[in-house]
Enzyme design. Structure first.
Site, PDB file in Angstrom:
ATOM      1  N   HIS A 226       7.578  -4.491 -12.425  1.00  0.00           N
ATOM      2  CA  HIS A 226       7.535  -3.418 -12.608  1.00  0.00           C
ATOM      3  C   HIS A 226       8.121  -2.859 -10.782  1.00  0.00           C
ATOM      4  CE1 HIS A 226       3.489  -1.299  -9.351  1.00  0.00           C
ATOM      5  NE2 HIS A 226       4.647  -0.590 -10.237  1.00  0.00           N
ATOM      6  N   ALA A 249       1.887   2.194  -1.669  1.00  0.00           N
ATOM      7  CA  ALA A 249       1.965   1.738  -0.600  1.00  0.00           C
ATOM      8  C   ALA A 249       3.129   1.678   0.339  1.00  0.00           C
ATOM      9  CB  ALA A 249       0.591   1.929  -0.327  1.00  0.00           C
ATOM     10  N   LYS A 252       7.909   2.238  -2.255  1.00  0.00           N
ATOM     11  CA  LYS A 252       9.215   2.179  -3.375  1.00  0.00           C
ATOM     12  C   LYS A 252      10.063   3.040  -3.696  1.00  0.00           C
ATOM     13  CE  LYS A 252       8.610  -0.522  -7.918  1.00  0.00           C
ATOM     14  NZ  LYS A 252       7.731  -0.186  -8.452  1.00  0.00           N
ATOM     15  N   THR A 253       9.840   4.649  -3.785  1.00  0.00           N
ATOM     16  CA  THR A 253      10.533   5.246  -4.609  1.00  0.00           C
ATOM     17  C   THR A 253      11.159   5.163  -2.652  1.00  0.00           C
ATOM     18  OG1 THR A 253       9.005   6.099  -5.753  1.00  0.00           O
ATOM     19  CG2 THR A 253      10.707   8.011  -5.411  1.00  0.00           C
ATOM     20  N   ASN A 254      10.583   5.968  -1.602  1.00  0.00           N
ATOM     21  CA  ASN A 254      11.848   5.877  -1.165  1.00  0.00           C
ATOM     22  C   ASN A 254      12.911   4.518  -0.622  1.00  0.00           C
ATOM     23  OD1 ASN A 254       9.632   7.711   0.150  1.00  0.00           O
ATOM     24  ND2 ASN A 254       8.894   6.858   1.381  1.00  0.00           N
ATOM     25  N   ASP A 277      10.896   3.148 -10.644  1.00  0.00           N
ATOM     26  CA  ASP A 277       9.432   1.950 -10.706  1.00  0.00           C
ATOM     27  C   ASP A 277       9.078   0.956 -11.851  1.00  0.00           C
ATOM     28  OD1 ASP A 277       6.771   2.501  -9.991  1.00  0.00           O
ATOM     29  OD2 ASP A 277       6.040   3.087 -12.463  1.00  0.00           O
ATOM     30  N   ASN A 369      -3.917  11.141  -4.431  1.00  0.00           N
ATOM     31  CA  ASN A 369      -3.016  10.276  -5.245  1.00  0.00           C
ATOM     32  C   ASN A 369      -1.625  11.535  -6.558  1.00  0.00           C
ATOM     33  OD1 ASN A 369      -1.357   8.195  -6.887  1.00  0.00           O
ATOM     34  ND2 ASN A 369      -3.076   8.994  -8.701  1.00  0.00           N
ATOM     35  N   ARG A 371       0.587  14.456  -7.404  1.00  0.00           N
ATOM     36  CA  ARG A 371       2.237  14.567  -8.223  1.00  0.00           C
ATOM     37  C   ARG A 371       3.299  14.576  -8.814  1.00  0.00           C
ATOM     38  NH1 ARG A 371       2.737   8.202  -9.169  1.00  0.00           N
ATOM     39  NH2 ARG A 371       0.571   7.327  -8.502  1.00  0.00           N
ATOM     40  N   ARG A 402       3.281  -5.377   2.640  1.00  0.00           N
ATOM     41  CA  ARG A 402       3.219  -5.226   3.766  1.00  0.00           C
ATOM     42  C   ARG A 402       2.327  -6.076   4.672  1.00  0.00           C
ATOM     43  NH1 ARG A 402       1.721   0.161   5.682  1.00  0.00           N
ATOM     44  NH2 ARG A 402       2.544   1.395   3.832  1.00  0.00           N
TER      45      ARG A 402
END
Ligand code: OXD
Ligand code: MN
Length: 587
Positions: A226, A249, A252-254, A277, A369, A371, A402
């Site tokens: 992942h 949160a 990850k995409t950033n 991802d 959530n 998308r 975090r």
């Protein structure tokens, strides 16, 4: 349509079970997809958005009871319960097939069966795997056509092989009480009923590319993780690749689409996205670990995505994208979500389909959530290796979470085995922002807790084995924490693009270019070795977030001990030894 007997036989069985009115074979052509989009708009399943502002973009709303993955209703149906392990829900396979078939029986009556041949990974790559998904939802077809490679070329690549993953999706009544997402790793089979939400029904993603693939990877000597995959190009034009795993949160995409800080851009640094991802990784001919992104698109969380947090993601969604559960702006027939800008539409429809005024409404307009499903090729920083079937060589694996206090900004593991330990203790915690108080610690080893298709103790063992195979060619393993807070609960590190400063240190460590301080938890940077040029951030602040508090780590060791207790005799002895070493180091 294929001549593959194993596919045809299974298809006949499934047709007899669900009894569709007709069968439509997805060939992957634009012409067929165009007709399906038209049909879905005619029935109201999708809404065509402003084709000048958002060409090829559509909006869909799910049922209110069907907005997220449902871990409590997700099952690993291995023959033996212990093979699913303590962190998965388990069901006995034969009884589960019977139950699911009872739910599925006749459920396509009056509906169409879409047969989707799809490839996870570039078609024909040695990394890639093929699946078939049967669905009664055009929304699923159109999403799968973005998230995976679909159609005739996939069937040609499969030929008459029996090595493919069976996937049956039945929307049924979208009844939350009868919702099941079931995986049969020993049969290469996935069955999903009574949901129509992405994570539960786009069977190529979490179900196949993580749960089933992690099981296959263990048996076949590779890894399904992942993880995002990112290329960092230095001013000399050399690109080095890293993968990174974070619980949800953590941005990850950033990170996957990071924009280098001004000064770095001026020098010629560039960042290239390979995946946001999932990473499939295997040793390459040169003995190093190579990775591909098995997906073909991004299924990203919309709220919080904006011109500042992630301009590349935002740009990616401006064409050919399906939005799910966001706000519909009626003034110009576009979309909006919380955190997009400070200008919510007043004349709008919320994610539930009700009139909504962004200036006066007290409720959120987009589901938290909600998308976007966007083609990877739209991404301005997509790597030129994205489609390359040979993958990219991985220099470093990065874990993160975090954590308000315990974990420093970055540290490096002492060895592969220590790195596996670092991944296995990954955790995130909630912070009470106002007080900086520490919330509940949730362990999520390698961010795989909901996605590992077999016993996690065996999964850790597989990681240790992979390290043995890779030997001194193995990537170096690091841990990052962008989320240390001050006494007021404010984040100290600026994050976003400035995270490249940390990645630069990581790559310098991989190349043996900088020293580090040996601490009880691993190697921590000397503060002078993280470039703060052009940043309003002091050396003292940096030292503060690199500091290790032994008391807190002793607490942490206790938490790890307790967590490890779950895995009983399946916990590899190497990890137990690593925990022991940590405890000794802290004395
Ligand atoms: C995702 C997730 O949607 O990890 O990617 O939940
Ligand atoms: Mn994910």
């Amino acid at each position: 349509m294929t001549k593959n007997n194993s596919v045809l036989k299974w298809l006949e069985e499934m047709k007899d079970l669900v009894v569709p009115d007709q069968v439509v074979w997805i060939d992957g052509s634009e012409e067929q997809l165009r007709r399906l989009r038209e049909e879905s708009c005619a029935t109201g399943e999708m809404i065509a958005l402003n084709q000048e502002k958002l060409p090829g973009c559509y909006l869909h709303r799910t049922k209110e009871n069907d907005v997220a993955r449902v871990e409590a209703r997700t099952f690993i149906c291995s023959r033996r319960e212990e093979d699913a392990g303590p962190t998965n829900n388990w069901r006995e396979p034969q009884e589960t097939y019977r139950m699911l078939y009872d739910i599925a029986r006749g459920s396509y009556r009056g509906r169409t069966m879409y047969v989707i041949p799809y490839s996870m990974g570039p078609v024909g790559s040695p990394f890639s795997k093929i699946g078939y998904e049967l669905t009664d939802s055009i929304y699923v077809v159109l999403n799968m056509a973005i998230m995976t490679r679909v159609g005739t070329a996939v069937e040609e690549a499969l030929g008459d092989s029996e090595d493919w993953v069976r996937g049956l999706h039945c929307s049924c009544e979208v009844d939350a009480e009868k919702r099941y997402i079931c995986h049969f790793p020993e049969d290469n089979t996935i069955i999903s009923v009574n949901s129509a939400y992405g994570g539960n029904v786009l069977l190529g993603k979490k179900c196949f590319a993580l749960r089933i693939a992690s099981y296959l990877g263990r048996n076949e000597g590779w890894m399904a993780e992942h993880m995002l995959i990112l290329g960092i190009e230095n001013p000399q034009g050399e690109v080095k690749y890293v993968t990174a795993a974070f619980p949800s949160a953590c941005g990850k995409t950033n990170l996957a689409m990071l924009i280098p800080p001004e000064g770095y851009r001026a020098k010629g640094y560039k960042v290239w996205t390979v995946g946001d991802d999932i990473a499939w990784m295997r040793p390459g001919p040169d003995g190093r670990l190579w990775a591909v992104n098995p997906e073909n698109g991004f299924f990203g969380v919309a709220p919080g995505t904006n011109q500042k947090s992630n301009p590349n993601a935002l740009a990616t969604t401006q064409k050919g994208t399906i939005f799910t559960n966001v706000v519909h702006n009626l003034d110009d027939n576009t979309v909006w979500w919380e955190g997009l800008d400070k200008n919510p539409p007043e004349n709008a429809i919320d994610w539930k389909g009700n009139p909504w005024n962004g200036k006066t409404s007290t409720e959120k307009g987009a589901h938290p959530n909600s998308r976007f499903t966007a083609p990877a090729k739209n991404c301005p920083c997509i790597s030129k290796e994205f489609d390359s079937g040979k993958g990219v060589p991985i220099s470093a694996i990065i874990f993160g979470g975090r954590r308000a206090q315990t974990t420093p900004l970055v540290y490096q593991s002492r060895s592969w085995e220590h790195g596996v330990f670092v991944g296995s203790i990954m955790a995130s915690e909630t912070t009470a922002a106002a007080t900086g108080a520490v919330g509940v610690v949730r362990r999520d080893p390698m961010a795989m807790l909901p996605f590992c298709g077999y016993h996690m103790g065996d999964y850790f063992g597989h990681w240790i084995d992979m390290g043995r195979k890779l030997g001194d060619k193995a990537p170096k393993i690091f841990n990052v924490n962008w989320f240390r807070v001050d006494e007021e609960g404010k984040f100290i590190w600026p994050g976003f693009g400035d995270n490249l400063r940390v990645l630069e240190w990581i790559l310098a460590r991989c190349d043996g270019e900088v020293d580090a301080e040996e601490t009880p938890i691993g190697y921590v940077p000397h503060s002078k070795d993280i470039n703060l040029e052009g940043l309003d951030f002091t050396q003292e602040q940096l030292e503060d977030i690199l500091a290790i508090d032994k008391e807190k780590w002793m607490q942490e060791a206790k938490g790890i001990e307790e967590f490890y207790g779950k895995f009983g005799g399946k916990l590899p002895k190497e990890l137990r030894e690593q925990l022991h070493t940590l405890e000794e180091n802290l004395k």
